[in-house]
Design an enzyme around this catalytic site. Structure first.
Site, PDB file in Angstrom:
ATOM      1  N   PHE A  19       0.893  -1.132  -0.149  1.00  0.00           N
ATOM      2  CA  PHE A  19       0.095   0.001  -0.117  1.00  0.00           C
ATOM      3  C   PHE A  19       0.944   1.320  -0.032  1.00  0.00           C
ATOM      4  O   PHE A  19       0.326   2.401  -0.019  1.00  0.00           O
ATOM      5  CB  PHE A  19      -0.935   0.058   1.196  1.00  0.00           C
ATOM      6  CG  PHE A  19      -2.151  -0.816   1.079  1.00  0.00           C
ATOM      7  CD1 PHE A  19      -2.922  -0.859  -0.291  1.00  0.00           C
ATOM      8  CD2 PHE A  19      -2.368  -1.755   1.959  1.00  0.00           C
ATOM      9  CE1 PHE A  19      -3.922  -1.793  -0.468  1.00  0.00           C
ATOM     10  CE2 PHE A  19      -3.568  -2.540   1.866  1.00  0.00           C
ATOM     11  CZ  PHE A  19      -4.352  -2.693   0.472  1.00  0.00           C
ATOM     12  N   ASP A  66      -5.298  -9.535   7.708  1.00  0.00           N
ATOM     13  CA  ASP A  66      -4.056  -9.563   6.941  1.00  0.00           C
ATOM     14  C   ASP A  66      -2.757  -9.776   7.821  1.00  0.00           C
ATOM     15  O   ASP A  66      -1.957  -9.181   7.895  1.00  0.00           O
ATOM     16  CB  ASP A  66      -4.107  -8.335   6.294  1.00  0.00           C
ATOM     17  CG  ASP A  66      -2.949  -8.298   5.103  1.00  0.00           C
ATOM     18  OD1 ASP A  66      -2.626  -9.395   4.568  1.00  0.00           O
ATOM     19  OD2 ASP A  66      -2.496  -7.305   4.515  1.00  0.00           O
TER      20      ASP A  66
END
Length: 849
Positions: A543, A656
């Site tokens: 990200f 995650d």
């Protein structure tokens, strides 16, 4: 011949009868007399069969101790140890009554190792009672001469007293074991402090770790869970002769114990007597959150575990150190904004509700005063800072008032009591004006909520339009900001806090409805990271990029999301909201955020050893992770996930969990990070379904990867994969063995099934490992990665299995994805395949429960 045979038969029968008589006289079921003793291998059992006394060795130790334990529990639960600081090194120990009436423990050389140390008794007997109390009494008068209940170790049982006998000077406290293998005196104690208005503390050495608050007639004021209670009775006795806390059972069908653990955790356990498993359930524990820590927010600081900013100042106060209030734990405390003249009457009292009253060690108390009389007494004393009822029973009775700084304040969503804080009249008037407007604000809430929904739906289209227009005009606000930041730095100017951030936020005022994390502008973060220089780059993930920086003298880590990262406004909002509300030693701490145009950044505490994967999967660096550190990391991660699933205010599914999302501080303590994909579950919600599967291949559970179904058991699966990676030093993808491609899970299962589990270990730490601990971790990990979610343990069971070596662990079955072959991949392996469209927009409203 037959006569001879008959005579021999009679002889042997007589011998066996005599031996039987000697054996029975050697030790009674629950009593020792002067002619009897307990040798190693023999035990006393209480008359009801609840408790047993004998010799034991804890866990991996070979030392022998005399102790008392629950007889009916499959796992030996020790509640008292006689010779905790003087072990016997072999099985030669003998426990018996000496001629002077003392109960003594002798070793092989008949040296006295331990004694009850009482005066001479004429006709003593020792009896183990069904309460777990070992008593030495005079058999003629039946008077008690000594009892184990007066000398507790780490456990408080029903009927035991924790406190003081003021006539004899006897002090009863709980003291932790040194560790699981060593029952000797540890660092942590729990006891009653009789100074001022009595209350209980947990001490680490001489340092106060936790305060129970005073007894308010129903419970300790800082333990609202104590009342109402349908299983236990709690009491606090304060007379001229005694001062103590104790508890009893309302229902004989339960067993309960309070234990001071070797790690400093105070825990209450319960088990139903008809529970066939006889496994203890944790009923209450400390610390549950940051606010349980003593003086977490300093003088006058109010700790609120339900708020984004845990430490707050009451109305009329401000942070003592405003610059660092939000970057530290708030322990600097608060100071008054306005001083006032006591003689002029230029003051009033602010009523704070649902409070844990301040430390009462130096408080004044009068049990016969009314609240009105208490206020009058406080007004007459210019040093008085606050007052409250000493008891909450009968609508509130008695008087407590303080003449020094108020320490260790917190607010509860339920429980607590009213506290009246002395403050300047001008500040009190402002507070009352604010309350007058609060009802009007509530009436506007419904209308504003509708407006917010409309804005949320329309704003993405507006932003998209403006963004395209700005790009078309060749405008880049962020580049301009970077240049401006560089110029400011060159002039030696400090960072400028964003105007987006409310000034009320920096004053630290105690306002539950208007609290957010600090929001910094782009220039501030650019300066802090030296314009996001390559030298400060810590790493790059799915990200965005993480940079090291320095903000207000504190090292920080800045997660700068890339514009094409895929983490949209919702994920960013998730991460800010979730981490701001989570407080645990094994979760990363969020210090602030930055939103400037297309820029979205998160500011975290900086952790010196970076992410777990940077060490674990680097063959040169992995040698720094010996088994002790890896085991510490495994248990720390487990505790962090348990907090998310069970002990935080929300039930949170991370979704995650992986090695790159585990950060390590300077002492290799793990902290779970990256909550962009996390989901909050409601009180009755146990699982959910999504069309948008996010996470990382290799860590995702089968039901989530294939069907989009996720639950707490999804995180359990990811944790199992993580444990196998930590043990082996290998990734669960592109893993090869004997020139065949396997998942790490399949390889671990094959070795376990063949009894070769230790072969899974990373070669770099084989010399530093404990075989039992490694095998236990592998077994727990394989249970966590079971194909069916319902066959995986909960994280509370996982923590128990990892912490207690005597816990029985089930045998695992074939793991999920055991036949799968995972293709080789490079970089981050995000399973997020599809982009978010406006049709999939989800508005999540986070509400505290």
């Amino acid at each position: 011949m037959s006569k001879i045979y008959g005579s021999l038969q009679l002889f042997f029968v007589s011998c066996f009868a005599l031996l039987g008589f000697c054996s029975s006289s050697f030790i009674a079921r629950d009593i020792i007399t002067l002619n009897q003793s307990v040798i190693d291998g023999k035990t006393l059992v209480s008359s009801g069969g609840t408790f047993e006394l004998g010799f034991f060795s804890p866990n991996n130790s070979n030392n022998r101790y005399v102790g008392i334990w629950y007889k009916r529990n499959p796992v030996q639960t020790i509640v008292w140890v006689a010779n905790r600081d003087d072990p016997i090194t072999d099985s030669s120990g003998v426990l018996k009554l000496s001629k002077d009436g003392n109960l003594v423990l002798l070793n092989r050389s008949e040296t006295m190792v331990w004694s009850t140390n009482i005066l001479k008794a004429e006709n003593p007997v020792v009896q183990l009672l069904d309460s777990g109390n070992l008593v030495v009494r005079d058999d003629d008068t039946n008077l008690s001469l000594w009892q184990s209940f007066d000398h507790p170790t780490n456990t408080l049982l029903p009927g035991m007293k924790l406190g003081w006998n003021l006539k004899t000077g006897l002090i009863r406290v709980l003291t932790s074991w040194k560790n699981h293998d060593d029952p000797s005196t540890g660092s942590f104690t729990f006891g009653v402090d009789r100074r001022g208005y009595p209350q209980a503390f947990v001490w680490n050495g001489k340092t106060k770790e936790y305060r129970s608050g005073p007894w308010n007639g129903l419970q300790f004021s800082a333990v609202p869970e104590m009342w109402p209670n349908f299983i236990l009775n709690f009491s606090f006795t304060s007379t001229a002769d005694e001062l103590y806390y104790s508890f009893s059972l309302k229902n004989d069908s339960f067993c309960s114990r309070l234990m001071m653990s070797s790690s400093g955790k105070l825990q209450r356990f319960l088990v139903a007597k008809d529970d066939k498993s006889k496994s203890w359930n944790r009923y209450w524990f400390f610390p549950k959150d940051q606010c349980d820590n003593y003086r977490a927010c300093g003088a006058y600081g109010i700790c609120n575990a339900s708020a984004s900013l845990v430490c707050q100042c009451p109305t009329g106060f401000k942070p003592r150190d405003p610059q660092n209030w939000f970057l530290r734990d708030g322990s600097g405390g608060c100071v008054r904004k306005t001083e006032f003249g006591c003689q002029n009457g230029d003051y009033g009292f602010l009523k704070l509700q649902d409070m844990k009253v301040p430390d009462t060690s130096q408080a004044f108390v009068n049990e016969s005063m009314s609240l009105q009389e208490c206020e009058a007494a406080c007004r007459r004393n210019c040093s008085c800072t606050a007052y409250a009822n000493s008891k909450v029973t009968e609508g509130g009775t008695g008087c407590l008032y303080w003449t020094s700084e108020l320490i260790d304040l917190r607010v509860y969503t339920e429980g607590g009591q009213d506290l009246y804080l002395r403050m300047a009249a001008t500040d009190l008037a402002k507070s009352q004006d604010s309350e007058a407007h609060s009802s009007e604000r509530k009436r506007l809430t419904v209308g504003l909520s509708v407006c917010v929904c409309v804005v949320v739906l329309v704003l993405p289209f507006i932003c998209c339009f403006l963004s395209k227009k700005r790009k078309k005009n060749g405008c880049s606000s962020n580049k301009k900001t970077e240049v401006r930041a560089s110029r400011l730095k060159g002039q030696g100017m400090q960072f400028v806090e964003s105007n987006v951030s409310s000034r009320r936020e920096y004053s630290g005022e105690y306002n539950k409805d208007d609290l957010e994390l600090p929001v910094f502008d782009f220039a501030t973060i650019a300066i802090a990271t030296d314009n996001f220089s390559e030298a400060n780059k810590l790493g790059k993930g799915g990200f965005g990029t993480v940079y090291k920086g320095k903000l207000k003298g504190q090292e920080i880590a800045v997660k700068r999301l890339s514009k094409n990262s895929g983490q949209g406004q919702q994920e960013f909002k998730n991460e800010v909201i979730l981490i701001a509300k989570l407080q645990h030693r094994n979760l990363v701490r969020l210090l602030g955020s930055c939103i400037d145009g297309e820029e979205k950044m998160l500011i975290y505490e900086y952790l010196q050893n970076r992410s777990l994967d940077s060490l674990l999967f680097d063959k040169e660096k992995s040698s720094s992770l010996d088994w002790a550190k890896r085991f510490q990391i495994i248990r720390g991660i487990a505790r962090g996930i348990l907090y998310l699933h069970q002990d935080s205010r929300f039930r949170i599914i991370h979704r995650d969990l992986k090695a790159s999302n585990i950060l390590l501080d300077g002492e290799m303590n793990p902290k779970v990070s990256d909550f962009g994909m996390a989901r909050i579950f409601g009180g009755d919600e146990t699982e959910a379904n999504t069309k948008r599967v996010v996470g990382t291949y290799g860590y995702m559970s089968p039901e989530y990867a294939m069907d989009g179904v996720f639950s707490v058991k999804s995180d359990v699966f990811s944790f199992g994969v993580l444990v196998l990676e930590i043990v082996s030093g290998e990734k669960n993808r592109g893993f090869y063995y004997d020139n065949s491609e396997f998942t790490l899970l399949a390889h671990a299962w094959r070795l376990w099934k063949e009894g070769k589990g230790l072969e899974l270990m990373d070669e770099s730490m084989k010399g530093s490992s404990s075989a039992d601990e490694v095998l236990r971790c592998i077994q727990v990990a394989l249970l966590c990665v079971q194909e069916r979610a319902e066959e995986r343990p909960t994280m509370s069971s996982v923590v128990l299995m990892l912490s207690c070596e005597t816990t029985t662990i089930p045998q695992p079955k074939f793991p999920g994805f055991g036949h799968e072959r995972i293709p080789l991949e490079t970089g981050e392996s995000s399973a997020k395949q599809e982009s978010c469209t406006i049709n999939q927009l989800t508005i999540t409203i986070v509400e505290s429960r």
